[in-house]
Design a protein around this motif. Structure first.
Motif, mmCIF file in Angstrom:
data_model
loop_
_atom_site.group_PDB
_atom_site.id
_atom_site.type_symbol
_atom_site.label_atom_id
_atom_site.label_comp_id
_atom_site.label_asym_id
_atom_site.label_seq_id
_atom_site.Cartn_x
_atom_site.Cartn_y
_atom_site.Cartn_z
ATOM 1 N N ALA A 111 0.828 -1.210 0.000
ATOM 2 C CA ALA A 111 0.000 0.000 0.000
ATOM 3 C C ALA A 111 0.862 1.259 0.000
ATOM 4 C CB ALA A 111 -0.934 -0.005 1.202
ATOM 5 N N LEU A 112 1.957 1.243 0.749
ATOM 6 C CA LEU A 112 2.866 2.391 0.773
ATOM 7 C C LEU A 112 3.502 2.605 -0.598
ATOM 8 C CD1 LEU A 112 4.415 4.608 2.272
ATOM 9 C CD2 LEU A 112 6.047 2.863 3.040
ATOM 10 N N THR A 113 3.922 1.522 -1.243
ATOM 11 C CA THR A 113 4.515 1.614 -2.580
ATOM 12 C C THR A 113 3.519 2.195 -3.574
ATOM 13 O OG1 THR A 113 5.973 -0.260 -2.134
ATOM 14 C CG2 THR A 113 5.608 0.311 -4.439
ATOM 15 N N ALA A 114 2.275 1.709 -3.535
ATOM 16 C CA ALA A 114 1.243 2.208 -4.445
ATOM 17 C C ALA A 114 0.931 3.671 -4.183
ATOM 18 C CB ALA A 114 -0.025 1.365 -4.300
ATOM 19 N N PHE A 115 0.862 4.052 -2.924
ATOM 20 C CA PHE A 115 0.532 5.432 -2.554
ATOM 21 C C PHE A 115 1.592 6.401 -3.064
ATOM 22 C CE2 PHE A 115 0.407 9.113 0.270
ATOM 23 C CZ PHE A 115 -0.950 9.379 0.343
ATOM 24 N N ARG A 116 2.868 6.084 -2.837
ATOM 25 C CA ARG A 116 3.936 6.969 -3.315
ATOM 26 C C ARG A 116 3.977 7.000 -4.847
ATOM 27 N NH1 ARG A 116 8.680 9.638 -2.032
ATOM 28 N NH2 ARG A 116 10.357 9.437 -3.565
ATOM 29 N N ALA A 117 3.800 5.828 -5.471
ATOM 30 C CA ALA A 117 3.832 5.770 -6.928
ATOM 31 C C ALA A 117 2.735 6.627 -7.544
ATOM 32 C CB ALA A 117 3.696 4.321 -7.392
ATOM 33 N N LEU A 118 1.538 6.553 -6.997
ATOM 34 C CA LEU A 118 0.409 7.295 -7.549
ATOM 35 C C LEU A 118 0.450 8.782 -7.247
ATOM 36 C CD1 LEU A 118 -2.722 5.045 -6.862
ATOM 37 C CD2 LEU A 118 -1.967 5.850 -9.093
ATOM 38 N N PHE A 119 0.698 9.122 -5.992
ATOM 39 C CA PHE A 119 0.494 10.499 -5.552
ATOM 40 C C PHE A 119 1.769 11.323 -5.471
ATOM 41 C CE2 PHE A 119 -3.060 8.006 -3.760
ATOM 42 C CZ PHE A 119 -4.103 8.618 -4.435
ATOM 43 N N THR A 120 2.806 10.805 -4.811
ATOM 44 C CA THR A 120 4.039 11.585 -4.679
ATOM 45 C C THR A 120 4.764 11.668 -6.011
ATOM 46 O OG1 THR A 120 4.258 10.770 -2.401
ATOM 47 C CG2 THR A 120 6.172 11.862 -3.368
ATOM 48 N N ARG A 121 4.947 10.550 -6.676
ATOM 49 C CA ARG A 121 5.694 10.510 -7.936
ATOM 50 C C ARG A 121 4.794 10.731 -9.150
ATOM 51 N NH1 ARG A 121 10.441 11.624 -8.029
ATOM 52 N NH2 ARG A 121 11.352 9.926 -9.259
ATOM 53 N N GLY A 122 3.670 10.030 -9.208
ATOM 54 C CA GLY A 122 2.810 10.114 -10.380
ATOM 55 C C GLY A 122 1.924 11.343 -10.436
ATOM 56 N N ALA B 185 -3.155 0.174 -6.071
ATOM 57 C CA ALA B 185 -3.133 1.285 -7.022
ATOM 58 C C ALA B 185 -4.499 1.434 -7.693
ATOM 59 C CB ALA B 185 -2.040 1.061 -8.065
ATOM 60 N N LEU B 186 -5.135 0.311 -8.032
ATOM 61 C CA LEU B 186 -6.468 0.357 -8.627
ATOM 62 C C LEU B 186 -7.470 1.006 -7.675
ATOM 63 C CD1 LEU B 186 -8.818 -0.394 -10.512
ATOM 64 C CD2 LEU B 186 -8.666 -2.752 -9.649
ATOM 65 N N THR B 187 -7.531 0.530 -6.442
ATOM 66 C CA THR B 187 -8.533 1.049 -5.500
ATOM 67 C C THR B 187 -8.250 2.501 -5.117
ATOM 68 O OG1 THR B 187 -7.301 0.047 -3.654
ATOM 69 C CG2 THR B 187 -9.117 -1.212 -4.559
ATOM 70 N N MET B 188 -6.974 2.866 -4.970
ATOM 71 C CA MET B 188 -6.627 4.242 -4.614
ATOM 72 C C MET B 188 -6.933 5.213 -5.749
ATOM 73 S SD MET B 188 -2.996 3.741 -2.566
ATOM 74 C CE MET B 188 -2.927 2.925 -0.978
ATOM 75 N N ALA B 189 -6.603 4.821 -6.971
ATOM 76 C CA ALA B 189 -6.864 5.689 -8.121
ATOM 77 C C ALA B 189 -8.371 5.900 -8.302
ATOM 78 C CB ALA B 189 -6.249 5.095 -9.380
ATOM 79 N N LYS B 190 -9.145 4.843 -8.151
ATOM 80 C CA LYS B 190 -10.596 4.980 -8.268
ATOM 81 C C LYS B 190 -11.162 5.842 -7.144
ATOM 82 C CE LYS B 190 -12.943 3.717 -10.804
ATOM 83 N NZ LYS B 190 -13.347 4.423 -12.059
ATOM 84 N N ALA B 191 -10.551 5.776 -5.964
ATOM 85 C CA ALA B 191 -11.043 6.539 -4.824
ATOM 86 C C ALA B 191 -10.978 8.045 -5.059
ATOM 87 C CB ALA B 191 -10.261 6.174 -3.566
ATOM 88 N N ILE B 192 -10.005 8.508 -5.875
ATOM 89 C CA ILE B 192 -9.898 9.955 -6.124
ATOM 90 C C ILE B 192 -10.530 10.351 -7.461
ATOM 91 C CG2 ILE B 192 -7.900 10.250 -4.615
ATOM 92 C CD1 ILE B 192 -7.206 10.497 -8.255
ATOM 93 N N GLY B 193 -11.215 9.396 -8.116
ATOM 94 C CA GLY B 193 -11.946 9.734 -9.314
ATOM 95 C C GLY B 193 -11.190 9.604 -10.608
ATOM 96 N N ALA B 194 -10.135 8.804 -10.635
ATOM 97 C CA ALA B 194 -9.398 8.551 -11.872
ATOM 98 C C ALA B 194 -10.060 7.418 -12.648
ATOM 99 C CB ALA B 194 -7.950 8.201 -11.566
ATOM 100 N N LYS B 195 -9.793 7.379 -13.947
ATOM 101 C CA LYS B 195 -10.208 6.261 -14.790
ATOM 102 C C LYS B 195 -9.063 5.263 -14.809
ATOM 103 C CE LYS B 195 -11.873 5.126 -19.442
ATOM 104 N NZ LYS B 195 -12.287 5.665 -20.754
ATOM 105 N N VAL B 196 -9.362 3.964 -14.705
ATOM 106 C CA VAL B 196 -8.299 2.959 -14.585
ATOM 107 C C VAL B 196 -8.490 1.847 -15.615
ATOM 108 C CG1 VAL B 196 -7.175 1.270 -13.086
ATOM 109 C CG2 VAL B 196 -8.005 3.428 -12.123
ATOM 110 N N THR B 197 -7.402 1.562 -16.325
ATOM 111 C CA THR B 197 -7.332 0.391 -17.202
ATOM 112 C C THR B 197 -6.280 -0.557 -16.639
ATOM 113 O OG1 THR B 197 -7.994 1.555 -19.221
ATOM 114 C CG2 THR B 197 -6.682 -0.442 -19.504
#
Length: 329
Positions: free
Chosen positions: A143-154, A175-187
């Motif tokens: 979860a920490l890896t996904a969070f930094r990848a999506l928000f801090t870096r991405g 990454a899927l659940t976090m991205a959807k939580a903020i309203g992103a589209k995910v493939t």
């Protein structure tokens, strides 16, 4: 106490379950009675690549959650009986100050695959109350890896299109659940029809086969951000589906270390290629706040007892899991 021990032979064949001496916490440390712990591909890589000091037994494991059973001198903010979750990243306080040598709990130091573990006091946080022990135990590293990848870096934003190759692993599912939580589209992509179906059930907008023509599968729609851990097997497809000015965040190397890039295509479209690994204490606390705010629960593939650790690692090595594999201790 009972613990998973690795020594003697590289890889999974070096694993055994043994009784080991239970130490007491030194100043600044706490002793946690581990209730559950999560497996990560990092554990597999380290056991496979471990060549030196194989005669020295070590307890693997980076993830875990449990109850504090002893505190060392100088520890003020943690008490015996506290329910805690473990931050596996050592000696990294702030997101912007990346350490020269990233240290993670478990190999070469003793980790969490044991009935009890000694952890620096600064590396434990209050367990989110809405999570079960199994959910809390598998949460930290992925979860920490996904969070930094999506928000801090991405720097993902609402409405952007995120591509996550190789859905099924822990980081990818977070990454899927976090991205959807903020309203992103995910493939998402996968070679497995079952995993693609599961991802759609979790809220993915598109699910395409890894070996398909991604442009055709996406009907020409481009993506803003790619979060990847696979590497060479899929990397050549990235630049054909990435929007000009888009970003790639890389955090793994499942299929190897080396990739080839068309530099002219890369700079002409002004792509950004970013790297990440784990995250800081600051980001760990932000991640916990995020999952509490959005009530994000880990996807647990299977739960094994401690003495079935070899079987658990074999499942991860075979790549059949969807979500996190847990050791219940």
């Amino acid at each position: 106490m009972k613990a998973v021990i690795h020594y003697g032979v590289s890889g999974i064949n070096g694993i055994s379950i043994q009784n080991v001496k239970k130490d007491k916490p030194k100043p600044g440390n706490v002793q946690v009675r581990i209730k559950a712990a999560g497996l990560n591909h990092r554990d597999l890589f380290l056991m496979k690549e471990r060549k030196e000091d194989l005669d020295k037994p070590v307890i693997p494991g980076s993830d875990g959650a449990g109850i504090v059973e002893a505190v060392g001198d100088g520890v003020q903010h943690i008490q015996v009986g506290d329910e805690v979750i473990i931050n596996p990243t050592l000696n990294w306080m702030h997101a912007s100050n990346v350490p020269e040598n990233l240290e993670i709990l478990g190999i070469p130091t003793d980790g969490t695959f044991a009935e009890s573990a000694i952890i620096p006091a600064e590396n434990v946080e209050k367990k989110p109350s809405f999570l079960s022990w199994e959910e809390a135990g598998v949460l930290p590293l992925a979860a920490l890896t996904a969070f930094r990848a999506l928000f801090t870096r991405g720097q993902v934003r609402k409405g952007e299109h995120v591509l996550i190759p190789g859905i099924g692993g822990g980081v990818a599912t977070y990454a899927l659940t976090m991205a959807k939580a903020i309203g992103a589209k995910v493939t998402v992509t996968s070679r497995s029809e079952e995993k693609l179906k599961h991802a759609l059930e979790m809220g993915a907008d598109n699910a395409i086969y890894s070996n398909s023509d991604w442009n055709k599968s996406l009907k020409g729609e481009l993506v803003d951000l790619i979060i990847d851990s696979i590497g060479p097997a899929v990397f050549p497809k990235f630049l054909s589906v990435l929007r000009p000015g888009g970003r790639i965040v890389q955090f793994g190397r499942t299929t190897g270390d080396q990739v080839e890039i068309s530099l002219s295509l890369f700079f002409r479209n002004q792509f950004s290629f970013l790297a990440t690994s784990m995250g800081s204490k600051e980001e760990f606390k932000d991640m916990l706040h995020f999952i509490e705010e959005h009530r994000i629960r880990p996807v647990i593939d299977q739960v094994y007892p401690l003495d079935k650790a070899v079987q658990a690692f074999k499942r991860m090595e075979e790549g059949n899991q969807f979500g996190n594999i847990c050791l219940k201790i």
